[in-house]
Design a protein around this motif. Structure first.
Motif, PDB file in Angstrom:
ATOM      1  N   ASN A  23      16.151 -30.146  -7.581  1.00  0.00           N
ATOM      2  CA  ASN A  23      14.782 -29.711  -7.828  1.00  0.00           C
ATOM      3  C   ASN A  23      14.609 -28.225  -7.535  1.00  0.00           C
ATOM      4  O   ASN A  23      13.924 -27.511  -8.262  1.00  0.00           O
ATOM      5  N   TYR A  24      15.243 -27.765  -6.482  1.00  0.00           N
ATOM      6  CA  TYR A  24      15.164 -26.355  -6.120  1.00  0.00           C
ATOM      7  C   TYR A  24      15.790 -25.491  -7.209  1.00  0.00           C
ATOM      8  O   TYR A  24      15.222 -24.461  -7.603  1.00  0.00           O
ATOM      9  N   TYR A  70      14.303 -18.658  -9.583  1.00  0.00           N
ATOM     10  CA  TYR A  70      14.184 -17.221  -9.327  1.00  0.00           C
ATOM     11  C   TYR A  70      14.533 -16.857  -7.891  1.00  0.00           C
ATOM     12  O   TYR A  70      14.878 -15.723  -7.593  1.00  0.00           O
ATOM     13  N   SER A  71      14.441 -17.822  -6.984  1.00  0.00           N
ATOM     14  CA  SER A  71      14.744 -17.524  -5.582  1.00  0.00           C
ATOM     15  C   SER A  71      15.976 -18.287  -5.076  1.00  0.00           C
ATOM     16  O   SER A  71      16.200 -18.367  -3.880  1.00  0.00           O
ATOM     17  N   LEU A  72      16.754 -18.819  -5.997  1.00  0.00           N
ATOM     18  CA  LEU A  72      17.952 -19.571  -5.621  1.00  0.00           C
ATOM     19  C   LEU A  72      18.974 -18.648  -4.974  1.00  0.00           C
ATOM     20  O   LEU A  72      19.321 -17.608  -5.520  1.00  0.00           O
ATOM     21  N   SER A  73      19.438 -19.039  -3.808  1.00  0.00           N
ATOM     22  CA  SER A  73      20.447 -18.226  -3.134  1.00  0.00           C
ATOM     23  C   SER A  73      21.815 -18.889  -3.241  1.00  0.00           C
ATOM     24  O   SER A  73      21.927 -20.107  -3.363  1.00  0.00           O
ATOM     25  N   VAL A  74      22.810 -18.058  -3.189  1.00  0.00           N
ATOM     26  CA  VAL A  74      24.184 -18.552  -3.228  1.00  0.00           C
ATOM     27  C   VAL A  74      24.436 -19.449  -2.023  1.00  0.00           C
ATOM     28  O   VAL A  74      25.170 -20.433  -2.110  1.00  0.00           O
TER      29      VAL A  74
END
Length: 104
Positions: free
Chosen positions: A68-69, A75-79
């Motif tokens: 879901n994230y 746009y704010s997904l981090s590695v």
């Protein structure tokens, strides 16, 4: 099952090498392929949980949340989130889902 295939694909992306964050971080293709497979795994887990909320698959809710994230907060997904999912939340469910399928 589609979730297990997607987990195996993620494992195969790394080849025979050990999983290293720096390799993951620096390889955009690897990250995008992993994102796609986590979406697939999360959707499969979500469908499993809708059938039986009590099904015993470790981290199933966290995998659905990661899916879901990725989809809704891209746009704010981090590695770091992807890496954590690969390292901490995928290995055990693969074996558990296979065991569930074997018991059917």
């Amino acid at each position: 099952m589609v979730a297990n295939i997607a987990i195996e694909e993620i494992e195969n992306f790394f080849g025979d090498k050990s999983k290293q964050f720096d390799d993951f971080y620096s390889n955009l293709c690897l990250r995008r392929a992993t994102e796609s497979n986590i979406e697939i795994i999360g959707e499969a887990m979500n469908r499993i949980l809708k059938i039986d909320r009590n099904i015993a698959v470790t981290n199933s809710r966290k995998i659905v949340d990661a899916r879901n994230y990725i989809i809704h907060e891209y746009y704010s997904l981090s590695v770091d989130i992807l890496w954590s999912t690969v390292i901490n939340h995928l290995p055990k469910p693969k074996d558990e889902v296979m065991a569930l399928l074997d018991n059917e």
